[in-house]
Design a protein around this motif. Structure first.
Motif, PDB file in Angstrom:
ATOM      1  N   ILE A 290      38.220 -25.994 -10.608  1.00  0.00           N
ATOM      2  CA  ILE A 290      39.574 -25.879 -11.144  1.00  0.00           C
ATOM      3  C   ILE A 290      39.643 -24.591 -11.963  1.00  0.00           C
ATOM      4  O   ILE A 290      39.073 -24.495 -13.041  1.00  0.00           O
ATOM      5  CB  ILE A 290      39.927 -27.085 -12.032  1.00  0.00           C
ATOM      6  CG1 ILE A 290      39.688 -28.399 -11.274  1.00  0.00           C
ATOM      7  CG2 ILE A 290      41.370 -26.993 -12.502  1.00  0.00           C
ATOM      8  CD1 ILE A 290      40.515 -28.567 -10.037  1.00  0.00           C
ATOM      9  N   ARG A 291      40.320 -23.590 -11.436  1.00  0.00           N
ATOM     10  CA  ARG A 291      40.425 -22.298 -12.111  1.00  0.00           C
ATOM     11  C   ARG A 291      41.634 -22.278 -13.054  1.00  0.00           C
ATOM     12  O   ARG A 291      41.631 -21.554 -14.054  1.00  0.00           O
ATOM     13  CB  ARG A 291      40.547 -21.193 -11.053  1.00  0.00           C
ATOM     14  CG  ARG A 291      40.536 -19.773 -11.580  1.00  0.00           C
ATOM     15  CD  ARG A 291      39.293 -19.406 -12.355  1.00  0.00           C
ATOM     16  NE  ARG A 291      38.074 -19.538 -11.603  1.00  0.00           N
ATOM     17  CZ  ARG A 291      37.631 -18.651 -10.718  1.00  0.00           C
ATOM     18  NH1 ARG A 291      38.338 -17.580 -10.446  1.00  0.00           N
ATOM     19  NH2 ARG A 291      36.479 -18.842 -10.117  1.00  0.00           N
ATOM     20  N   LEU A 292      42.636 -23.078 -12.741  1.00  0.00           N
ATOM     21  CA  LEU A 292      43.874 -23.042 -13.527  1.00  0.00           C
ATOM     22  C   LEU A 292      44.556 -24.392 -13.458  1.00  0.00           C
ATOM     23  O   LEU A 292      44.660 -24.986 -12.384  1.00  0.00           O
ATOM     24  CB  LEU A 292      44.802 -21.948 -12.981  1.00  0.00           C
ATOM     25  CG  LEU A 292      46.216 -21.856 -13.540  1.00  0.00           C
ATOM     26  CD1 LEU A 292      46.179 -21.396 -15.002  1.00  0.00           C
ATOM     27  CD2 LEU A 292      47.065 -20.884 -12.712  1.00  0.00           C
TER      28      LEU A 292
ATOM     29  N   ASN B  18      37.285 -13.746 -12.154  1.00  0.00           N
ATOM     30  CA  ASN B  18      37.858 -14.463 -13.290  1.00  0.00           C
ATOM     31  C   ASN B  18      39.106 -13.790 -13.853  1.00  0.00           C
ATOM     32  O   ASN B  18      39.909 -14.448 -14.508  1.00  0.00           O
ATOM     33  CB  ASN B  18      36.822 -14.615 -14.401  1.00  0.00           C
ATOM     34  CG  ASN B  18      35.684 -15.528 -13.998  1.00  0.00           C
ATOM     35  OD1 ASN B  18      35.891 -16.481 -13.261  1.00  0.00           O
ATOM     36  ND2 ASN B  18      34.488 -15.232 -14.462  1.00  0.00           N
ATOM     37  N   LEU B  19      39.245 -12.487 -13.606  1.00  0.00           N
ATOM     38  CA  LEU B  19      40.358 -11.756 -14.197  1.00  0.00           C
ATOM     39  C   LEU B  19      41.698 -12.293 -13.711  1.00  0.00           C
ATOM     40  O   LEU B  19      42.624 -12.502 -14.509  1.00  0.00           O
ATOM     41  CB  LEU B  19      40.244 -10.264 -13.885  1.00  0.00           C
ATOM     42  CG  LEU B  19      41.412  -9.378 -14.360  1.00  0.00           C
ATOM     43  CD1 LEU B  19      41.601  -9.505 -15.864  1.00  0.00           C
ATOM     44  CD2 LEU B  19      41.165  -7.924 -13.980  1.00  0.00           C
ATOM     45  N   ALA B  20      41.822 -12.508 -12.397  1.00  0.00           N
ATOM     46  CA  ALA B  20      43.103 -12.967 -11.847  1.00  0.00           C
ATOM     47  C   ALA B  20      43.497 -14.318 -12.439  1.00  0.00           C
ATOM     48  O   ALA B  20      44.659 -14.532 -12.831  1.00  0.00           O
ATOM     49  CB  ALA B  20      43.010 -13.050 -10.326  1.00  0.00           C
ATOM     50  N   GLY B  21      42.539 -15.259 -12.492  1.00  0.00           N
ATOM     51  CA  GLY B  21      42.846 -16.570 -13.050  1.00  0.00           C
ATOM     52  C   GLY B  21      43.189 -16.499 -14.525  1.00  0.00           C
ATOM     53  O   GLY B  21      44.135 -17.155 -14.986  1.00  0.00           O
ATOM     54  N   ASP B  22      42.435 -15.691 -15.298  1.00  0.00           N
ATOM     55  CA  ASP B  22      42.720 -15.557 -16.727  1.00  0.00           C
ATOM     56  C   ASP B  22      44.078 -14.908 -16.959  1.00  0.00           C
ATOM     57  O   ASP B  22      44.815 -15.283 -17.886  1.00  0.00           O
ATOM     58  CB  ASP B  22      41.631 -14.714 -17.399  1.00  0.00           C
ATOM     59  CG  ASP B  22      40.288 -15.426 -17.429  1.00  0.00           C
ATOM     60  OD1 ASP B  22      40.269 -16.656 -17.217  1.00  0.00           O
ATOM     61  OD2 ASP B  22      39.259 -14.753 -17.652  1.00  0.00           O
ATOM     62  N   PHE B  23      44.406 -13.935 -16.120  1.00  0.00           N
ATOM     63  CA  PHE B  23      45.700 -13.252 -16.250  1.00  0.00           C
ATOM     64  C   PHE B  23      46.850 -14.224 -15.968  1.00  0.00           C
ATOM     65  O   PHE B  23      47.831 -14.278 -16.717  1.00  0.00           O
ATOM     66  CB  PHE B  23      45.745 -12.065 -15.290  1.00  0.00           C
ATOM     67  CG  PHE B  23      47.035 -11.305 -15.308  1.00  0.00           C
ATOM     68  CD1 PHE B  23      47.484 -10.688 -16.453  1.00  0.00           C
ATOM     69  CD2 PHE B  23      47.816 -11.210 -14.160  1.00  0.00           C
ATOM     70  CE1 PHE B  23      48.690  -9.982 -16.471  1.00  0.00           C
ATOM     71  CE2 PHE B  23      49.016 -10.517 -14.161  1.00  0.00           C
ATOM     72  CZ  PHE B  23      49.444  -9.897 -15.322  1.00  0.00           C
ATOM     73  N   MET B  24      46.712 -15.005 -14.895  1.00  0.00           N
ATOM     74  CA  MET B  24      47.754 -15.973 -14.559  1.00  0.00           C
ATOM     75  C   MET B  24      47.903 -17.008 -15.674  1.00  0.00           C
ATOM     76  O   MET B  24      49.023 -17.402 -16.029  1.00  0.00           O
ATOM     77  CB  MET B  24      47.381 -16.657 -13.243  1.00  0.00           C
ATOM     78  CG  MET B  24      48.506 -17.472 -12.637  1.00  0.00           C
ATOM     79  SD  MET B  24      49.768 -16.404 -11.915  1.00  0.00           S
ATOM     80  CE  MET B  24      50.866 -17.631 -11.207  1.00  0.00           C
TER      81      MET B  24
END
Length: 583
Positions: free
Chosen positions: A344-346, A399-405
């Motif tokens: 689960i990333r987000l 991880n950047l894309a998930g953290d950004f979202m």
């Protein structure tokens, strides 16, 4: 919480008749074998839609008698009911006999004496083929479809001539048989309390079906709930009894998630390595518009895509979403591949009003002056690509894309790794340096960071040139842009300007660069034949230098970001001035 929200989404879609009910599964059928009541093949109907290699199977609600109807084990004895791939229907391969026997056994065990003429005709077709392989020759040697049939991958079912239903699995006796068999209690089934719904004394699921459609995961699917070794067991509980969920709830959450991840779904998008799905408690406009705010418009439909985003963006500002569905709960789930499991990333929930306000803030953060041909809105994909090595999507930091979202949807500061990645990319991209999307991302990061941590040495970054910005980095960026412009006009067609050669040093260690650049600019100004242009440049240089108290030995990361934005703002202002003068 996640499984309960998915199960409730299934209940909502089932009430609307747009998702497969228990005992059924959504799937594609490529061909219907048209047989007579005696089981002899008369014709083949091609149900595929599209052209060439892009032909897609026609979607149906198919009877599901196994844990995963689209995934077979190695036993060769787990055929589906009245439909399957060509290997089972024609008994192909080393286990061909087992495949046919399994097809017949599924009919006998699930329908048995309830079989009508159509179901009985299918059984006769399979039985005749198991006794004499030549019975299948008309299909396997068909001049148009024979080769694809022999490959064994296409999905096949039957239409019995003279019957009223379009495919044999749509016969009423099939629905009745599924309902009857599902109601029959397995004497060996384990019962307990479902952790998702709280229901007691319900039959628990031992192994959860897999989730398909997550990019990068195994093509056969991967699990969210999975216990496959003894190390994961506790208190003598094995498999998924470690996390007890009822069979009914399991079936429903899996169907809901698979439908959201389906390639035809409008409720999914790709953010880096995460496949993101979204849905609302009740039907809402945001449910269908959400992906427009974050997806890149398709190349062949960029104008239409931009217009859709424009309309959706206007709805954000007018409050249309809030007026229509403001109090409706909204869910966003991001799944990333992790071998045979999904991580689960987000996971983000909130009301439609809350989510739309966060999206609006995201657009406001990224608003910046830009050239006429630049896209009106930047998708998450475009932002991530421009922060990645060589501007390639495969180099997006996982991880950047998930953290950004997550920061967008939670309204928290954008991840520091975003600023770091963009600064690195600007330093390495000698040709373009500060693209509009990169300048917008830096502006967005700095302003949101300042909003949460207000004790800063710079004021809020505006979308266009701000001569009164208090940041030393911003003013040095402006100065660098002016010096570059002087060099360009004094040496038309120059191969490499100070941007290619000295940007990195100027933005990180200004004291090592600017003294020499200010000496050289006198030689560049002397070469300009337009004396009015020289006066304008000198006046602009005086205005910028008047705001600089000295050249620091080092600029920290935030000041380097402000250097980039100041450079970009000044470049845009210089070009707009030139265009105005020419007009």
């Amino acid at each position: 919480m996640i499984l309960l929200a998915l199960k409730e989404y299934y209940d909502r879609k089932a009430a609307e008749g747009s998702i497969a009910e228990d005992g059924w599964i959504q799937g594609g059928i490529d061909f219907l074998l048209e047989i007579d009541r005696d089981g002899y093949l008369r014709n083949i109907s091609d149900l595929r839609e599209g052209e060439g290699s892009k032909k897609q199977a026609r979607r149906f609600m198919l009877p599901n008698i196994g844990k995963q109807a689209s995934k077979h084990s190695n036993s060769g004895e787990d055929a589906n009911l009245l439909w399957d791939n060509a290997k089972f229907v024609f008994g192909l391969g080393s286990k061909g006999k087992l495949h046919l026997t399994s097809m017949i056994a599924a009919i006998d065990s699930w329908i048995g004496s309830m079989a009508d003429d159509g179901v009985q005709a299918v059984r006769s077709f399979l039985q005749l083929g198991s006794e004499d392989r030549e019975h299948f020759d008309m299909a396997l040697n068909h001049p148009e479809y024979g080769e694809i049939m022999q490959a064994g991958q296409v999905k096949i079912s039957f239409y019995v001539l003279g019957t009223s239903y379009k495919a044999v699995f749509l016969s009423p006796v099939v629905a009745t048989a599924l309902e009857r068999m599902r109601e029959a209690e397995d004497p060996n089934a384990r019962q307990g309390t479902c952790l998702v719904t709280g229901e007691q004394n319900v039959v628990l699921e031992a192994t959860h079906p897999v989730i398909k459609g997550v990019k990068g995961a195994q093509s056969s699917g991967a699990g969210i709930v999975s216990f496959n070794t003894d190390a994961f067991n506790s208190y003598k509980k094995t498999q998924s009894f470690n996390a007890p969920v009822s069979k009914v709830t399991t079936s429903r959450y899996v169907k809901a998630l698979n439908s959201l991840l389906d390639s035809s779904s409008r409720q999914s998008l790709q953010v880096g390595d995460a496949s993101v799905v979204f849905w609302s408690e009740d039907h809402s406009t945001l449910e269908t518009d959400f992906s427009l705010f974050f997806n890149e418009p398709s190349k062949g439909d960029s104008d239409t895509g931009t217009e859709k985003v424009r309309t959706a963006f206007e709805s954000l500002h007018t409050g249309a979403y809030v007026e229509d569905d403001g109090d409706t709960r909204f869910y966003i789930l991001g799944l990333a591949p992790n071998a045979a499991r999904l991580s689960i990333r987000l996971w983000q929930t909130g009301t439609v009003a809350d989510i739309t306000s966060k999206i609006k803030q995201y657009f406001d953060d990224f608003e910046i002056v830009k050239p006429p041909k630049e896209p009106m809105f930047y998708s998450v994909w475009r932002i991530m690509v421009n922060a990645s090595v060589q501007d390639k999507s495969e180099n997006i930091l996982p991880n950047l894309a998930g953290d950004f979202m997550r920061s967008i949807l939670e309204g928290t500061p954008y991840p520091a790794t975003l600023l770091q990645a963009i600064i690195r990319r600007i330093r390495s991209d000698t040709e373009y340096r500060v693209k509009p999307v990169r300048a917008a991302a830096i502006k967005a990061y700095l302003n949101r960071y300042r909003r949460f941590y207000p004790n800063q040495t710079y004021k809020e970054v505006t979308k266009e040139l701000d001569k009164n910005q208090t940041s030393i980095g911003y003013q040095l960026g402006r100065l660098f842009a002016v010096l570059e412009k002087i060099q360009e006009e004094s040496h038309p067609g120059i191969n490499a300007t100070i941007r290619e050669r000295l940007y990195g040093a100027a933005s990180a260690t200004p004291v090592t660069v600017f003294a020499n650049l200010l000496r050289l600019k006198n030689h560049h100004l002397a070469k300009l034949t337009n004396k009015g242009r020289v006066v304008n440049f000198e006046r602009l240089l005086g205005e910028v230098i008047g705001r600089i108290t000295g050249f620091p030995a080092h600029l920290n990361l935030q000041e380097q970001g402000l250097f980039a934005v100041g450079y970009y703002h000044q470049r845009q202002d210089l070009f707009s001035r030139k265009n105005d003068d020419e007009e």
